[in-house]
Design an enzyme around this catalytic site. Structure first.
Site, PDB file in Angstrom:
ATOM      1  N   THR A 171       0.857  -1.158  -0.085  1.00  0.00           N
ATOM      2  CA  THR A 171       0.107   0.101   0.104  1.00  0.00           C
ATOM      3  C   THR A 171       0.774   1.287   0.012  1.00  0.00           C
ATOM      4  OG1 THR A 171      -0.213   0.168   2.434  1.00  0.00           O
ATOM      5  CG2 THR A 171      -1.962  -1.560   1.438  1.00  0.00           C
TER       6      THR A 171
ATOM      7  N   SER B  82       5.363   5.861  -4.243  1.00  0.00           N
ATOM      8  CA  SER B  82       6.583   6.754  -3.865  1.00  0.00           C
ATOM      9  C   SER B  82       7.199   6.328  -2.471  1.00  0.00           C
ATOM     10  CB  SER B  82       5.721   8.383  -3.788  1.00  0.00           C
ATOM     11  OG  SER B  82       5.152   8.202  -2.645  1.00  0.00           O
TER      12      SER B  82
ATOM     13  N   GLY C  57       7.478   2.763  -0.032  1.00  0.00           N
ATOM     14  CA  GLY C  57       6.607   2.011  -0.619  1.00  0.00           C
ATOM     15  C   GLY C  57       6.969   1.628  -1.933  1.00  0.00           C
TER      16      GLY C  57
ATOM     17  N   TYR D 269       0.493  12.335  15.102  1.00  0.00           N
ATOM     18  CA  TYR D 269       1.021  11.317  14.261  1.00  0.00           C
ATOM     19  C   TYR D 269       1.724  10.288  15.048  1.00  0.00           C
ATOM     20  CZ  TYR D 269       4.454   9.271  11.097  1.00  0.00           C
ATOM     21  OH  TYR D 269       5.165   8.588  10.243  1.00  0.00           O
TER      22      TYR D 269
END
Length: 252
Positions: free
Chosen positions: A16, A20, A23, A153
């Site tokens: 997934t 870029s 990944g 995050y």
């Protein structure tokens, strides 16, 4: 020559966020080692470019969309893909925002992409995961060390790490291993998508560089090597670990 334990010949991998950064580097490495590689993402143009350049199968799927996640199993069937041997859950966003600037919508999106999406994708693809296969989730060193602008995050990645660990006994009956990788400061396009001003990004990057024992940023390819290792037969007895790929950044 690649060791047979690291070889993915005859296997299928799904990555997934595969168009870029980490990944894409992972998808390229797995393909180079013999895997049929499927990549997903929400940018159709980037997916098509990556697929055309590297021979991947590209399927548009937004990691935050439950309807997209539910449709992915059918899309794989349409491509005659019967099983996934290596599932790499890499899609994510990197929102660095101080307390006073958060909105409920941005907060929910961060958790939807980084934590909820991977959980429900594992659920959606459960019957298509090969017995004896592997799942590798991309977390972050910040799951172990939050900060004022990175708290949310960090929370999404901590949730991801603990969810992966919690799935170990559920998947073990089928011989499926699940691990996480926690990259440190890595030179990827994500640095330009934090939402912070350029001067702040530069200052944060400088501070992380000075704090790192190796005095450099890591590369997407270095993280990809770790992911490929955990997904391979060479890691057949490694299950439920969080592998920190950070150059020693977390060492006190």
């Amino acid at each position: 020559m690649v060791s047979r334990d690291l070889d993915f010949k005859g296997k299928t991998a799904l990555v997934t966020g595969g168009s870029s950064g980490i990944g894409l580097a992972t998808a390229k490495l797995l393909a180079a080692r013999g895997a049929q590689v499927v990549i997903t993402g929400r940018d159709s143009t980037k997916l098509k470019e990556a697929a055309n350049s590297h021979g991947f199968i590209a399927l548009r799927s937004d990691a935050a969309s439950i309807s997209d996640i539910d449709a992915l199993d059918g899309a794989l069937a349409d491509k005659q893909i019967k099983q996934i041997d290596a599932l790499v859950l890499n899609a994510g966003i990197v929102p660095f925002t101080p307390l006073g600037s958060w909105t409920a919508q941005a907060f929910d999106e961060a958790f939807a992409v980084n934590a909820r999406g991977p959980w429900f994708l594992v659920q959606a693809l459960d019957r298509r995961l090969a017995d004896g296969g592997s799942i590798t989730m991309v977390s972050s060193f910040l799951a172990h060390r939050g900060g004022s602008a990175t708290a949310v995050y960090a929370g999404t990645k901590a949730a991801l790490t603990l969810m992966a660990r919690g799935l170990v006994p559920t998947l073990a009956s089928r011989g499926i291993r699940i691990n996480t990788v926690s990259p440190g400061t890595i030179a990827t396009p994500a640095w330009g998508k934090t939402g912070l001003p350029e001067d702040v990004v530069a200052a944060v990057g400088k501070a992380k560089l000075e704090a790192n024992p190796l005095k450099r940023f890591g590369t997407a390819e270095e993280v990809a090597e770790s992911i490929a290792f955990l997904a391979s037969g060479a890691a057949s007895y490694i299950n439920g670990v969080d592998l920190q790929v950070d150059g020693g950044l977390l060492v006190e």
